[in-house]
Write a protein that holds these residues in place. Structure first.
Motif, PDB file in Angstrom:
ATOM      1  N   GLU A   1      47.071   7.846 -15.592  1.00  0.00           N
ATOM      2  CA  GLU A   1      45.778   7.191 -15.656  1.00  0.00           C
ATOM      3  C   GLU A   1      45.155   7.004 -14.267  1.00  0.00           C
ATOM      4  N   LYS A   2      45.940   7.169 -13.186  1.00  0.00           N
ATOM      5  CA  LYS A   2      45.408   6.991 -11.834  1.00  0.00           C
ATOM      6  C   LYS A   2      44.690   8.245 -11.322  1.00  0.00           C
TER       7      LYS A   2
ATOM      8  N   PRO B   1      52.133  13.737 -11.933  1.00  0.00           N
ATOM      9  CA  PRO B   1      51.114  12.923 -11.245  1.00  0.00           C
ATOM     10  C   PRO B   1      51.670  12.078 -10.097  1.00  0.00           C
ATOM     11  N   ALA B   2      52.855  11.487 -10.278  1.00  0.00           N
ATOM     12  CA  ALA B   2      53.408  10.630  -9.225  1.00  0.00           C
ATOM     13  C   ALA B   2      53.660  11.426  -7.938  1.00  0.00           C
ATOM     14  N   ALA B   3      54.186  12.667  -8.074  1.00  0.00           N
ATOM     15  CA  ALA B   3      54.435  13.493  -6.890  1.00  0.00           C
ATOM     16  C   ALA B   3      53.126  13.896  -6.222  1.00  0.00           C
ATOM     17  N   TYR B   4      52.115  14.215  -7.031  1.00  0.00           N
ATOM     18  CA  TYR B   4      50.814  14.592  -6.452  1.00  0.00           C
ATOM     19  C   TYR B   4      50.218  13.431  -5.656  1.00  0.00           C
ATOM     20  N   LEU B   5      50.325  12.199  -6.186  1.00  0.00           N
ATOM     21  CA  LEU B   5      49.778  11.053  -5.461  1.00  0.00           C
ATOM     22  C   LEU B   5      50.500  10.841  -4.135  1.00  0.00           C
ATOM     23  N   ASP B   6      51.823  11.091  -4.103  1.00  0.00           N
ATOM     24  CA  ASP B   6      52.566  10.989  -2.838  1.00  0.00           C
ATOM     25  C   ASP B   6      52.094  12.057  -1.851  1.00  0.00           C
ATOM     26  N   PHE B   7      51.911  13.299  -2.343  1.00  0.00           N
ATOM     27  CA  PHE B   7      51.421  14.367  -1.461  1.00  0.00           C
ATOM     28  C   PHE B   7      50.030  14.028  -0.927  1.00  0.00           C
TER      29      PHE B   7
END
Length: 449
Positions: free
Chosen positions: A378-379, A395-401
């Motif tokens: 949802e982020k 999604p979590a890995a993309y946000l970290d990148f």
């Protein structure tokens, strides 16, 4: 007749029910708590649907109390007249006076003035009733608590030498004690300790008293640990294994993070808190699925089953690979089309000439990844969701990148593609697409040549 009219007038003079939390007048249907005790000062606890949906709590009322739904949509004297309409009719007659049927019909709103006149004359003047119909208490519907949970059972009593007994770390259910205590060898420091009241050195006496005080603190710590084990049912290995599997599957890392705070509340409150968090996560997942269905054009629940079946059949058919699919999937790739034509020509001439070297089929790209139910979905924005699905990145890995690239860009004022590849240790093609996407969105700035 007179007693009935007096009873009706007394009922009309009663104070209209209001919500105990927002103090707004209640419109049927509304909620009535079946657990809170009715008092003369405040009466039964009633809530409007909006406050009930938010799970408000105040005074002794809790959101998990049993409740009943109050609605007067049942008939009293005639089938087409509900109890709510009867109450409105009596109140309108009291306000407007007998005979003003047009004004009375305006207040009732659901009946005409002829119907109001006929009904009132027939039921309250010509054919009087001794009283209102009686409804037995057993017909009332009390709904269960929204969150149902069960505390741990008593410690089991497994057979000696069994696997369960081994897992319980030497717990003796008959005595309610353990074979090995916390700081099990603490008594060894006291076995040779004695006090000489004669000519003993005061410093030595203080040291011995300090040892006794340490032992006393150890005993208190043992009792505290046993109390926690008994209070939270930690000795029941099967129950804890089932709870860990259930909450880990639904809450993930949040379950382990909240465990350290379990001693601050009672076991009941802790269980209720975990169940509410799990229920919240289930609702979020269901909302994501509903949003996905809505994005695919579905507007009715009954269409979801057919949509799932067609989607599964489509995914199964897409897995069946043949040469025509390769050409269709790479219709814009000239080399792929040329490769397919060469392969077809080679297959036609295989019987006319000698050995032919068939060209290799083009490599098929992986299908998009379904990230709807993954954490942090949802982020993401719509473009980021499509990018993560195409690149098969969670999604979590993309946000970290993304955070790492933006931080590096803010640090140096700009960012090169080579620097991005050093920060993100993944496929270089995926790194380039992420880099180009962030540059296009203005999140990072490309270094000017």
């Amino acid at each position: 007749m007179l007693s009935l009219m007096i009873y009706d007038m007394e009922a009309l003079n009663e104070k209209e029910p209001c919500c105990f939390y927002c103090v707004s007048l209640l419109m049927e249907p509304y909620i009535k708590c079946a657990t809170c005790v009715k008092t003369e000062e405040r009466g039964a606890v009633t809530l409007c649907l909006h406050c009930f949906a938010k799970g408000v709590e105040f005074d002794q009322h809790q959101s998990d109390h049993s409740y009943s739904i109050v609605k007067n949509n049942f008939p009293l004297f005639e089938r087409n007249w509900t109890a709510l309409e009867e109450t409105q009719l009596l109140k309108a007659v009291s306000d407007c006076g007998y005979g003003n049927w047009i004004d009375i019909a305006h207040k009732v709103r659901t009946k005409t003035h002829q119907e109001c006149e006929r009904h009132y004359n027939y039921n309250y003047i010509e054919n009087t009733h001794d009283g209102l119909p009686e409804f037995p208490e057993k017909n009332l519907s009390f709904y269960p608590r929204p969150i149902v949970f069960k505390l741990s059972e008593d410690p089991p009593r497994p057979a000696e030498g069994s696997l369960v007994n081994t897992e319980m770390a030497g717990y003796m259910a008959g005595r309610g004690d353990f074979m090995h205590e916390h700081e099990n060898f603490m008594e060894l420091d006291l076995r040779h300790l004695y006090f000489d009241t004669g000519d003993e050195d005061p410093i030595e006496t203080e040291l011995k008293l300090a040892v006794v005080d340490i032992y006393y603190r150890c005993l208190k710590d043992r009792q505290r640990r046993k109390r926690i084990i008994k209070k939270y049912g930690l000795i029941n290995m099967r129950k804890n294994a089932h709870s860990k599997w259930r909450y880990d599957a639904g809450l993930g890392q949040a379950f382990d993070n909240m465990r350290v705070f379990s001693r601050l509340v009672s076991p009941q409150d802790y269980e209720m808190f975990l169940e509410s968090m799990l229920y919240e996560q289930e609702l979020k997942n269901e909302i994501k699925y509903l949003q996905d269905y809505r994005s695919n054009g579905l507007t009715k629940i009954q269409h979801i089953k057919m949509f799932r079946m067609l989607k599964k059949n489509r995914e199964t058919s897409q897995c069946d690979r043949h040469l025509l699919n390769d050409v269709v999937n790479h219709v814009k790739d000239e080399s792929a089309c040329q490769n397919w034509l060469q392969k077809q020509a080679a297959l036609e001439n295989i019987g006319k000439s000698g050995t032919l070297h068939l060209p290799n089929a083009p490599r098929r790209s992986a299908p998009p990844l379904d990230i709807v139910s993954l954490p942090s979905y949802e982020k993401l924005s719509v473009g980021e969701r499509e990018l993560c699905s195409q690149l098969r990145i969670i999604p979590a890995a993309y946000l970290d990148f993304k955070q790492a690239l933006i931080h590096e860009c803010d640090k140096h004022g700009s960012l090169k593609l080579a620097q991005a590849r050093q920060l993100i240790k993944i496929d270089v093609n995926k790194t380039r697409k992420i880099y180009d996407f962030l540059v296009a969105n203005g999140s990072i700035k490309r270094e000017s040549p």
